[in-house]
Motif scaffolding. Structure first.
Motif, PDB file in Angstrom:
ATOM      1  N   LYS A 197       0.815  -1.227   0.000  1.00 18.20           N
ATOM      2  CA  LYS A 197       0.000   0.000   0.000  1.00 18.20           C
ATOM      3  C   LYS A 197       0.845   1.271   0.000  1.00 18.20           C
ATOM      4  O   LYS A 197       1.665   1.479  -0.881  1.00 18.20           O
ATOM      5  CB  LYS A 197      -0.984  -0.042   1.178  1.00 18.20           C
ATOM      6  CG  LYS A 197      -1.988  -1.191   1.117  1.00 18.20           C
ATOM      7  CD  LYS A 197      -2.942  -1.183   2.291  1.00 18.20           C
ATOM      8  CE  LYS A 197      -2.239  -1.459   3.593  1.00 18.20           C
ATOM      9  NZ  LYS A 197      -3.143  -1.508   4.749  1.00 18.20           N
ATOM     10  N   SER A 205      -3.654 -10.042   3.075  1.00 16.74           N
ATOM     11  CA  SER A 205      -5.053  -9.843   3.438  1.00 16.74           C
ATOM     12  C   SER A 205      -5.707 -11.187   3.753  1.00 16.74           C
ATOM     13  O   SER A 205      -5.079 -12.242   3.621  1.00 16.74           O
ATOM     14  CB  SER A 205      -5.810  -9.138   2.302  1.00 16.74           C
ATOM     15  OG  SER A 205      -7.070  -8.682   2.750  1.00 16.74           O
ATOM     16  N   HIS A 235      -8.185  -5.315  -0.218  1.00 14.83           N
ATOM     17  CA  HIS A 235      -8.073  -4.434   0.944  1.00 14.83           C
ATOM     18  C   HIS A 235      -9.337  -3.580   1.102  1.00 14.83           C
ATOM     19  O   HIS A 235      -9.880  -3.440   2.206  1.00 14.83           O
ATOM     20  CB  HIS A 235      -6.841  -3.552   0.783  1.00 14.83           C
ATOM     21  CG  HIS A 235      -6.618  -2.616   1.934  1.00 14.83           C
ATOM     22  ND1 HIS A 235      -6.277  -3.046   3.195  1.00 14.83           N
ATOM     23  CD2 HIS A 235      -6.693  -1.256   2.008  1.00 14.83           C
ATOM     24  CE1 HIS A 235      -6.147  -2.008   3.999  1.00 14.83           C
ATOM     25  NE2 HIS A 235      -6.399  -0.913   3.313  1.00 14.83           N
TER      26      HIS A 235
END
Length: 361
Positions: free
Chosen positions: A105, A171, A218
């Motif tokens: 990210k 995740s 996400h």
């Protein structure tokens, strides 16, 4: 202040329009700044303010708002520099132990922005190679302080003042069968992501192709947990702008196999509505019904749902209160993915029992 005016400022900031449809009042400028804070877009929207000012000196916030906004942007830029240095340092810490890493990210995605230092940062999410047990042993043997352990990451205190999550998996999903698919995808993609090293920054971060799938995962998870904000949607906007047609097809096929086509259609609606993303960049046709619902959730809750009144009441609490609040939120988003909601009452207590058995509670 109308929501339309805020969206127009976003569009000016990212180069999708030249000007606002009308001049904001002093009060509206204050509201625009407040909404920028709520959506974690303070730095990005300053670029929009600057573009407006270049065209017409009158199109600038009142001086009190402007100087506070500028000061906030300066802090964001300094935070990004500090986090970039910290991410490179973390890479070296694990590299010395023979462990490959990849920064998820924030700091990697920021490189897609025209002004990377203006993307508002959070913590550092570091995906590390190896199993959960090996990673925890490495942290313990390296005398590195750790915090709460959950299924996919552990909180770690490695660099002073830098919040860090060490990810065993990028995740997860409440749905056990989807979770298995997630794990398979990460295993297939791991080598390429750990090897995607940026010499300028000093750490590896994911490819755009991987992010087209992972960032949707996400978004999906946070829609069902806390909430999601426009910052995460803007990240996705910049990822899609970089993909080739072949990569877009590849990403959407992966997302369909993971059962994320409905939330993807909802996100495409928001990207087209708020950011004016052109049709050629969309992964699929927007789904208006779910997209409007998602945009309403984003507008009310702000970044990670922190401005949602119900979230505020339980944020930071543990136990039954948080569990029931999360289940209540899940019922609201049932239509986006029923299986995720139906699995949650099974997954949540099972996860707690697993943590208890492992000694993580």
């Amino acid at each position: 202040m109308s929501q339309k005016l805020f969206f127009e400022l976003i569009q000016v900031a990212i180069g999708q329009r030249d000007r606002l449809s009308r001049m904001p009042t002093a009060e509206e400028w204050q509201c625009l700044y407040g909404e920028a804070i709520k959506q974690s877009l303070v730095g990005v929207l300053m670029s929009g303010v600057e573009r407006l000012y270049e065209k017409d000196a009158a199109l600038k916030p009142p001086m009190t708002v402007f100087f506070e906004w500028v000061g906030n942007v300066s802090q964001i830029e300094e935070s990004n520099k500090r986090l970039n240095d910290a991410a490179a340092q973390l890479k070296r810490v694990f590299e010395n132990g023979g462990v490959r890493t990849c920064v998820l990210k924030g700091q990697g995605v920021a490189m897609l922005y025209p002004e990377p230092l203006r993307r508002q940062p959070g913590d550092i999410d570091l995906w590390v190679e190896g199993s959960r047990e090996l990673t925890l042993d490495f942290l313990k043997n390296s005398f590195l302080e750790t915090g709460r352990v959950v299924i996919h990451h552990v909180d770690a205190h490695i660099i002073e003042g830098v919040e860090t999550e060490i990810h065993f998996l990028p995740s997860f999903s409440y749905n056990y069968f989807r979770y298995i698919k997630f794990k398979r995808f990460f295993k297939e993609e791991a080598d390429e992501q750990f090897g995607h090293f940026d010499e300028r920054l000093g750490f590896a971060y994911p490819t755009n192709r991987f992010n087209a799938v992972y960032l949707m995962m996400h978004i999906f998870r946070h829609v069902f947990h806390e909430g999601i904000g426009l910052r995460q949607l803007l990240d996705y906007y910049y990822v899609l702008k970089q993909l080739s047609e072949e990569e877009r097809q590849w990403a959407y096929e992966k997302l369909k196999r993971l059962g994320l086509e409905t939330v993807t259609g909802a996100v495409m609606y928001v990207l087209a509505c708020v950011f004016l993303l052109e049709e050629k960049y969309l992964l699929c046709a927007p789904i208006e019904r779910y997209g409007k619902f998602l945009l309403e959730e984003i507008s009310r809750g702000g970044n990670f749902g922190k401005y949602d009144g119900q979230y505020q009441l339980v944020h930071g609490k543990n136990g039954l209160t948080l569990y029931l609040a999360n289940l209540k939120r899940l019922l609201k988003v049932f239509s986006l993915c029923p299986s995720e909601v139906l699995w949650a009452p099974v997954w949540k207590p099972s996860h707690w029992l697993w943590r208890k058995y492992k000694g993580y509670v």
